[in-house]
Design a protein around this motif. Structure first.
Motif, PDB file in Angstrom:
ATOM      1  N   ASN A 140       3.117-111.696 -46.011  1.00  0.00           N
ATOM      2  CA  ASN A 140       3.092-112.549 -47.198  1.00  0.00           C
ATOM      3  C   ASN A 140       2.941-114.018 -46.815  1.00  0.00           C
ATOM      4  O   ASN A 140       2.212-114.763 -47.472  1.00  0.00           O
ATOM      5  N   ALA A 141       3.606-114.437 -45.749  1.00  0.00           N
ATOM      6  CA  ALA A 141       3.469-115.820 -45.287  1.00  0.00           C
ATOM      7  C   ALA A 141       2.026-116.089 -44.858  1.00  0.00           C
ATOM      8  O   ALA A 141       1.468-117.158 -45.151  1.00  0.00           O
ATOM      9  N   PHE A 142       1.438-115.123 -44.174  1.00  0.00           N
ATOM     10  CA  PHE A 142       0.037-115.269 -43.769  1.00  0.00           C
ATOM     11  C   PHE A 142      -0.863-115.410 -44.995  1.00  0.00           C
ATOM     12  O   PHE A 142      -1.740-116.275 -45.034  1.00  0.00           O
TER      13      PHE A 142
ATOM     14  N   VAL B  20      -3.642-118.407 -45.975  1.00  0.00           N
ATOM     15  CA  VAL B  20      -5.024-118.007 -45.692  1.00  0.00           C
ATOM     16  C   VAL B  20      -6.071-118.972 -46.238  1.00  0.00           C
ATOM     17  O   VAL B  20      -7.050-119.279 -45.559  1.00  0.00           O
ATOM     18  N   ALA B  21      -5.885-119.487 -47.421  1.00  0.00           N
ATOM     19  CA  ALA B  21      -6.884-120.390 -48.003  1.00  0.00           C
ATOM     20  C   ALA B  21      -7.023-121.663 -47.161  1.00  0.00           C
ATOM     21  O   ALA B  21      -8.138-122.090 -46.853  1.00  0.00           O
ATOM     22  N   HIS B  22      -5.907-122.225 -46.783  1.00  0.00           N
ATOM     23  CA  HIS B  22      -5.935-123.421 -45.939  1.00  0.00           C
ATOM     24  C   HIS B  22      -6.572-123.129 -44.592  1.00  0.00           C
ATOM     25  O   HIS B  22      -7.364-123.916 -44.075  1.00  0.00           O
ATOM     26  N   LYS B  23      -6.249-121.991 -44.022  1.00  0.00           N
ATOM     27  CA  LYS B  23      -6.779-121.616 -42.713  1.00  0.00           C
ATOM     28  C   LYS B  23      -8.304-121.485 -42.762  1.00  0.00           C
ATOM     29  O   LYS B  23      -8.985-121.900 -41.828  1.00  0.00           O
ATOM     30  N   LYS B  24      -8.835-120.919 -43.830  1.00  0.00           N
ATOM     31  CA  LYS B  24     -10.283-120.759 -43.947  1.00  0.00           C
ATOM     32  C   LYS B  24     -10.976-122.119 -43.987  1.00  0.00           C
ATOM     33  O   LYS B  24     -12.028-122.300 -43.372  1.00  0.00           O
ATOM     34  N   VAL B  25     -10.406-123.071 -44.681  1.00  0.00           N
ATOM     35  CA  VAL B  25     -10.987-124.406 -44.742  1.00  0.00           C
ATOM     36  C   VAL B  25     -10.989-125.028 -43.350  1.00  0.00           C
ATOM     37  O   VAL B  25     -11.996-125.598 -42.918  1.00  0.00           O
TER      38      VAL B  25
END
Length: 168
Positions: free
Chosen positions: A70-72, A76-81
Motif C-alpha cells: 500500500n505504501a508503494f 507510484v505516481a510520484h515515482k513515475k514522474v
C-alpha cells in the motif's frame, strides 16, 4: 493464552529476521529504487510495532506485505514522474574502450531498459524468479496470485524480453 504476541521483543525479532530481506527485495523489484524499498520496509515494521497489539503473530507477514504494498502504491505516481524525468536527462557518454566492453555495456543497458518496460506485474514476477531465486509457489504467496498466474506472467515476461532484446 498460548498465542505468541508480536509485542514481545523476541517474537518481533523473529518476524523481522524472517521477512525483512525478502520484503526489501520484493519492494525493490516493484519500485526499482533500493533506498525507497528500504524506507518502505522500515515504515512497515514501525507500523507493525505501533499496532503490535492488533496484529496476530501468524498474520504478521501478510500484514507487513500489505502495508508495504500500500505504501508503494501511494508513492507510484510520484515515482513515475521522477523516472520519466531521469530517462529524459540521461546523457550518453562515449569512452574509448575495447569492443567487448562496449557491447556488454550496450547489452546491459538494453536488458535494463527491456526489464523496466515490462508491465509491473510481469517485472516483479520475473525479478523475484530470476534475481531472488524464488519458486513459483513462493512468488504466488508473496504477490497473492495463483501459481498459474505466476507461470503466465513469467511466460509473458520472457516473450517480451526476447522480442525487445532480440538475438544475443
Amino acid at each position: 493464552m498460548d498465542k505468541k504476541s508480536v509485542c514481545e521483543k523476541e517474537n518481533y525479532e523473529i518476524i523481522f529476521n524472517n521477512y525483512s530481506k525478502s520484503m526489501r527485495n520484493y519492494m525493490y523489484y516493484k519500485c526499482g529504487d533500493l533506498q525507497q524499498a528500504e524506507d518502505i520496509v522500515q515504515d512497515a515494521f514501525i507500523k507493525l510495532w505501533n499496532n503490535c497489539k492488533k496484529v496476530i503473530f501468524e498474520k504478521a507477514k501478510s500484514y507487513l506485505f500489505t502495508i508495504a504494498n500500500n505504501a508503494f502504491l501511494n508513492e507510484v505516481a510520484h515515482k513515475k514522474v521522477v523516472q520519466n524525468y531521469q530517462k529524459l536527462n540521461l546523457k550518453v557518454s562515449t569512452n574509448e574502450t575495447p569492443e567487448f566492453l562496449m557491447e556488454e555495456k550496450e547489452f546491459m543497458t538494453k536488458l535494463r531498459t527491456a526489464i523496466d518496460k515490462l508491465p509491473e506485474k510481469q517485472r516483479e514476477v520475473f525479478l523475484l524468479s530470476r534475481i531472488d531465486k524464488k519458486k513459483y509457489v513462493e512468488i504466488a504467496e508473496i504477490t497473492g496470485i495463483t501459481v498459474k498466474a505466476v507461470e503466465k506472467r513469467m511466460s509473458q515476461a520472457l516473450v517480451a524480453l526476447r522480442e525487445k532484446i532480440g538475438n544475443i
